[in-house]
Design a protein around this motif. Structure first.
Motif, PDB file in Angstrom:
ATOM      1  N   LEU A  91       0.809  -1.214   0.000  1.00 55.34           N
ATOM      2  CA  LEU A  91       0.000   0.000   0.000  1.00 55.34           C
ATOM      3  C   LEU A  91       0.845   1.267   0.000  1.00 55.34           C
ATOM      4  CD1 LEU A  91      -2.691  -1.116   2.602  1.00 55.34           C
ATOM      5  CD2 LEU A  91      -2.936  -1.022   0.129  1.00 55.34           C
ATOM      6  N   ASP A  92       2.061   1.206   0.531  1.00 58.11           N
ATOM      7  CA  ASP A  92       2.945   2.374   0.587  1.00 58.11           C
ATOM      8  C   ASP A  92       4.329   1.965   0.085  1.00 58.11           C
ATOM      9  OD1 ASP A  92       3.917   4.889   1.070  1.00 58.11           O
ATOM     10  OD2 ASP A  92       4.268   4.545   3.199  1.00 58.11           O
ATOM     11  N   PRO A  93       4.484   1.799  -1.242  1.00 57.37           N
ATOM     12  CA  PRO A  93       5.781   1.315  -1.754  1.00 57.37           C
ATOM     13  C   PRO A  93       6.919   2.303  -1.541  1.00 57.37           C
ATOM     14  CG  PRO A  93       4.326   1.948  -3.558  1.00 57.37           C
ATOM     15  CD  PRO A  93       3.498   2.006  -2.315  1.00 57.37           C
ATOM     16  N   THR A  94       6.648   3.614  -1.590  1.00 54.02           N
ATOM     17  CA  THR A  94       7.708   4.604  -1.397  1.00 54.02           C
ATOM     18  C   THR A  94       8.065   4.802   0.066  1.00 54.02           C
ATOM     19  OG1 THR A  94       6.082   6.398  -1.358  1.00 54.02           O
ATOM     20  CG2 THR A  94       7.029   5.810  -3.496  1.00 54.02           C
ATOM     21  N   GLY A  95       7.142   4.500   0.978  1.00 53.97           N
ATOM     22  CA  GLY A  95       7.389   4.681   2.403  1.00 53.97           C
ATOM     23  C   GLY A  95       7.234   6.107   2.876  1.00 53.97           C
ATOM     24  N   ALA A  96       6.609   6.979   2.066  1.00 60.94           N
ATOM     25  CA  ALA A  96       6.456   8.388   2.451  1.00 60.94           C
ATOM     26  C   ALA A  96       5.477   8.547   3.607  1.00 60.94           C
ATOM     27  CB  ALA A  96       5.987   9.196   1.245  1.00 60.94           C
ATOM     28  N   ARG A  97       4.368   7.841   3.566  1.00 62.68           N
ATOM     29  CA  ARG A  97       3.365   7.968   4.636  1.00 62.68           C
ATOM     30  C   ARG A  97       3.884   7.355   5.941  1.00 62.68           C
ATOM     31  NH1 ARG A  97      -2.307   6.527   1.427  1.00 62.68           N
ATOM     32  NH2 ARG A  97      -1.920   7.909  -0.364  1.00 62.68           N
ATOM     33  N   THR A  98       4.644   6.293   5.824  1.00 59.77           N
ATOM     34  CA  THR A  98       5.213   5.690   7.043  1.00 59.77           C
ATOM     35  C   THR A  98       6.184   6.646   7.720  1.00 59.77           C
ATOM     36  OG1 THR A  98       4.996   3.517   6.005  1.00 59.77           O
ATOM     37  CG2 THR A  98       6.407   3.669   7.935  1.00 59.77           C
ATOM     38  N   ARG A  99       7.018   7.309   6.934  1.00 61.94           N
ATOM     39  CA  ARG A  99       7.956   8.279   7.511  1.00 61.94           C
ATOM     40  C   ARG A  99       7.241   9.508   8.057  1.00 61.94           C
ATOM     41  NH1 ARG A  99      10.792   6.857   2.830  1.00 61.94           N
ATOM     42  NH2 ARG A  99      10.048   8.758   1.811  1.00 61.94           N
ATOM     43  N   LEU A 100       6.099   9.874   7.445  1.00 63.43           N
ATOM     44  CA  LEU A 100       5.382  11.069   7.895  1.00 63.43           C
ATOM     45  C   LEU A 100       4.835  10.911   9.304  1.00 63.43           C
ATOM     46  CD1 LEU A 100       4.336  13.896   7.105  1.00 63.43           C
ATOM     47  CD2 LEU A 100       2.307  12.785   6.164  1.00 63.43           C
ATOM     48  N   PHE A 101       4.516   9.691   9.700  1.00 59.33           N
ATOM     49  CA  PHE A 101       3.941   9.458  11.026  1.00 59.33           C
ATOM     50  C   PHE A 101       4.818   8.545  11.883  1.00 59.33           C
ATOM     51  CE2 PHE A 101       0.365  10.544   8.311  1.00 59.33           C
ATOM     52  CZ  PHE A 101      -0.297  11.491   9.067  1.00 59.33           C
ATOM     53  N   ASN A 121     -12.391   9.805  -3.944  1.00 55.71           N
ATOM     54  CA  ASN A 121     -13.839  10.016  -4.007  1.00 55.71           C
ATOM     55  C   ASN A 121     -14.222  11.123  -3.036  1.00 55.71           C
ATOM     56  OD1 ASN A 121     -13.944   7.786  -5.745  1.00 55.71           O
ATOM     57  ND2 ASN A 121     -14.187   6.368  -4.032  1.00 55.71           N
ATOM     58  N   GLY A 122     -14.419  12.319  -3.536  1.00 58.00           N
ATOM     59  CA  GLY A 122     -14.826  13.420  -2.669  1.00 58.00           C
ATOM     60  C   GLY A 122     -13.815  14.549  -2.670  1.00 58.00           C
ATOM     61  N   ASP A 123     -14.210  15.640  -2.045  1.00 60.77           N
ATOM     62  CA  ASP A 123     -13.358  16.823  -1.960  1.00 60.77           C
ATOM     63  C   ASP A 123     -12.286  16.629  -0.892  1.00 60.77           C
ATOM     64  OD1 ASP A 123     -14.981  17.997  -3.865  1.00 60.77           O
ATOM     65  OD2 ASP A 123     -16.312  18.898  -2.359  1.00 60.77           O
ATOM     66  N   PRO A 124     -11.175  17.356  -0.996  1.00 59.32           N
ATOM     67  CA  PRO A 124     -10.142  17.266   0.058  1.00 59.32           C
ATOM     68  C   PRO A 124     -10.654  17.853   1.368  1.00 59.32           C
ATOM     69  CG  PRO A 124      -9.590  18.967  -1.545  1.00 59.32           C
ATOM     70  CD  PRO A 124     -10.756  18.226  -2.107  1.00 59.32           C
ATOM     71  N   PHE A 125     -10.151  17.320   2.450  1.00 59.56           N
ATOM     72  CA  PHE A 125     -10.575  17.757   3.787  1.00 59.56           C
ATOM     73  C   PHE A 125      -9.340  18.179   4.553  1.00 59.56           C
ATOM     74  CE2 PHE A 125     -11.659  17.175   8.254  1.00 59.56           C
ATOM     75  CZ  PHE A 125     -12.905  17.785   8.325  1.00 59.56           C
ATOM     76  N   ALA A 126      -9.431  19.362   5.180  1.00 60.24           N
ATOM     77  CA  ALA A 126      -8.334  19.890   5.983  1.00 60.24           C
ATOM     78  C   ALA A 126      -8.836  20.172   7.383  1.00 60.24           C
ATOM     79  CB  ALA A 126      -7.754  21.160   5.354  1.00 60.24           C
ATOM     80  N   GLY A 127      -7.957  20.017   8.352  1.00 56.54           N
ATOM     81  CA  GLY A 127      -8.343  20.271   9.733  1.00 56.54           C
ATOM     82  C   GLY A 127      -7.161  20.086  10.673  1.00 56.54           C
ATOM     83  N   VAL A 128      -7.422  20.386  11.928  1.00 55.50           N
ATOM     84  CA  VAL A 128      -6.406  20.233  12.967  1.00 55.50           C
ATOM     85  C   VAL A 128      -6.353  18.765  13.387  1.00 55.50           C
ATOM     86  CG1 VAL A 128      -5.604  21.049  15.205  1.00 55.50           C
ATOM     87  CG2 VAL A 128      -6.905  22.572  13.724  1.00 55.50           C
ATOM     88  N   CYS A 129      -5.163  18.230  13.496  1.00 52.52           N
ATOM     89  CA  CYS A 129      -4.992  16.832  13.909  1.00 52.52           C
ATOM     90  C   CYS A 129      -5.167  16.736  15.423  1.00 52.52           C
ATOM     91  CB  CYS A 129      -3.618  16.329  13.483  1.00 52.52           C
ATOM     92  SG  CYS A 129      -3.334  14.609  13.881  1.00 52.52           S
ATOM     93  N   LEU A 130      -6.203  16.041  15.854  1.00 57.13           N
ATOM     94  CA  LEU A 130      -6.477  15.863  17.281  1.00 57.13           C
ATOM     95  C   LEU A 130      -5.870  14.586  17.845  1.00 57.13           C
ATOM     96  CD1 LEU A 130     -10.245  16.929  17.531  1.00 57.13           C
ATOM     97  CD2 LEU A 130      -8.200  18.355  17.717  1.00 57.13           C
ATOM     98  N   ASN A 131      -5.706  13.573  17.006  1.00 58.37           N
ATOM     99  CA  ASN A 131      -5.227  12.285  17.512  1.00 58.37           C
ATOM    100  C   ASN A 131      -4.570  11.526  16.364  1.00 58.37           C
ATOM    101  OD1 ASN A 131      -4.720   9.977  18.955  1.00 58.37           O
ATOM    102  ND2 ASN A 131      -6.840   9.305  19.071  1.00 58.37           N
ATOM    103  N   VAL A 132      -3.505  10.809  16.692  1.00 51.81           N
ATOM    104  CA  VAL A 132      -2.830   9.911  15.747  1.00 51.81           C
ATOM    105  C   VAL A 132      -2.850   8.524  16.363  1.00 51.81           C
ATOM    106  CG1 VAL A 132      -0.735   9.392  14.483  1.00 51.81           C
ATOM    107  CG2 VAL A 132      -1.364  11.772  14.906  1.00 51.81           C
ATOM    108  N   ARG A 133      -3.618   7.645  15.780  1.00 55.09           N
ATOM    109  CA  ARG A 133      -3.762   6.280  16.300  1.00 55.09           C
ATOM    110  C   ARG A 133      -2.854   5.358  15.493  1.00 55.09           C
ATOM    111  NH1 ARG A 133      -9.617   3.913  15.770  1.00 55.09           N
ATOM    112  NH2 ARG A 133      -8.917   3.835  13.602  1.00 55.09           N
ATOM    113  N   ARG A 134      -1.758   4.911  16.106  1.00 55.35           N
ATOM    114  CA  ARG A 134      -0.781   4.057  15.442  1.00 55.35           C
ATOM    115  C   ARG A 134      -1.067   2.600  15.785  1.00 55.35           C
ATOM    116  NH1 ARG A 134       2.042   8.604  17.179  1.00 55.35           N
ATOM    117  NH2 ARG A 134       3.154   9.727  15.513  1.00 55.35           N
ATOM    118  N   VAL A 135      -1.681   1.901  14.823  1.00 51.21           N
ATOM    119  CA  VAL A 135      -2.009   0.478  15.010  1.00 51.21           C
ATOM    120  C   VAL A 135      -1.581  -0.278  13.758  1.00 51.21           C
ATOM    121  CG1 VAL A 135      -3.754  -1.127  15.845  1.00 51.21           C
ATOM    122  CG2 VAL A 135      -4.050   1.322  16.217  1.00 51.21           C
TER     123      VAL A 135
END
Length: 231
Positions: A91-101, A121-135
Motif C-alpha cells: 500500500l505504501d511502496p515509497t514509504g512516504a506515509r510511514t515516515r510522515l507518522f 472520491n470526494g473533496d479534500p478535507f483539511a483540519g487540525v490533527c487531534l489524535n494519531v492512532r498508530r495500530v
C-alpha cells in the motif's frame, strides 16, 4: 495320678517357620520361570502371535513413521508483524506515509498540526490533527474543522487506497503536551475554520511551482541556444 503335659510352642517360632516356607516358595517360582524362558522356541513363533517380553521376530514389518511438520514458530516467529509489513509495502511502496507518522522521524506530523487529506472520491478535507492512532496497517488520524460554523471531525486511515495524499499545511508553534487534543472541542479552545490557512498554503505552493517551471523553461532555452551557437 495324672501325667505331665508337654509345654506349648510359642507363636514366635510359628512366624519364623512361615517366613521360611514363603521364601522357599518364591525361590522355586523364580527358578521355574527362568527355566521356562530359556526353553521357549522364540524363532518358531508366528508373526501375528502376541509377544511377551523384548523378543521380536525378524520377519515383522516395520511401520513407517512420518515426522511431524515444522511448527510455524520456527519458520516465522512473529507472523502478525510479517503480514503487516508485507501489506504496508504493497500500500505504501515509497514509504512516504510511514515516515510522515514515524516516531523516529523528527519532521513527522504531530497532533496540533493542520493537515490536508486528498481523496479519490470526494473533496479534500483539511483540519487540525487531534489524535494519531498508530495500530500498524490501521494507523489513522482524526482531523477537526468547521463547516458552516459547525464542528466536523473525520477519521482517515493513512494506508487506505482511497487516500491519494496527505500534506502538512501548518505546523504547531509549540509542542503539544498531550497525545490527544480533545480539549479543542470546547468553544474557548476551538480555532475555528482553517479554510483561510489552507488557501494561503495552496497559493504559495502554486507560486513556487510556477517559478520552478519558469526556471526550467529558461534553462532549457539556454541549452538550446548554446547548442545552436556551437553549431
Amino acid at each position: 495320678m495324672s501325667t505331665p503335659c508337654a509345654p506349648a510352642r510359642p507363636l514366635a517360632g510359628l512366624k519364623h517357620t512361615l517366613r521360611q516356607i514363603r521364601s522357599e516358595r518364591r525361590v522355586q517360582q523364580r527358578c521355574y520361570a527362568t527355566a521356562q524362558k530359556e526353553t521357549m522356541p522364540i524363532q518358531n513363533f508366528h508373526p501375528g502371535a502376541i509377544m511377551r517380553g523384548n523378543h521380536k521376530p525378524d520377519n515383522m514389518k516395520r511401520i513407517p513413521v512420518i515426522p511431524p511438520p515444522k511448527s510455524a514458530t520456527t519458520v516465522c516467529k512473529d507472523p502478525i508483524s510479517a503480514v503487516t509489513q508485507s501489506q504496508i509495502s504493497v500500500l505504501d511502496p515509497t514509504g512516504a506515509r510511514t515516515r510522515l507518522f514515524d516516531k523516529a522521524n523528527i519532521e513527522r506530523a504531530k497532533v496540533g498540526d493542520i493537515l490536508l487529506v486528498r481523496t479519490k472520491n470526494g473533496d479534500p478535507f483539511a483540519g487540525v490533527c487531534l489524535n494519531v492512532r498508530r495500530v500498524g496497517i490501521d494507523t489513522a488520524i482524526l482531523l477537526r474543522n468547521q463547516l458552516t460554523r459547525v464542528g466536523v471531525e473525520m477519521w482517515f486511515k493513512i494506508y487506505s487506497p482511497n487516500v491519494e495524499g496527505i500534506e502538512v499545511v501548518q505546523r504547531k508553534e509549540k509542542r503539544a503536551r498531550r497525545a490527544k487534543l480533545y480539549y479543542m472541542r470546547q468553544p474557548r479552545h476551538d480555532i475555528g475554520s482553517v479554510e483561510n490557512i489552507v488557501r494561503q498554503y495552496q497559493r504559495q505552493r502554486a507560486m513556487t511551482r510556477s517559478s520552478e517551471a519558469k526556471s526550467r523553461d529558461a534553462n532549457s532555452h539556454k541549452k538550446k541556444n548554446n547548442k545552436r551557437g556551437s553549431n
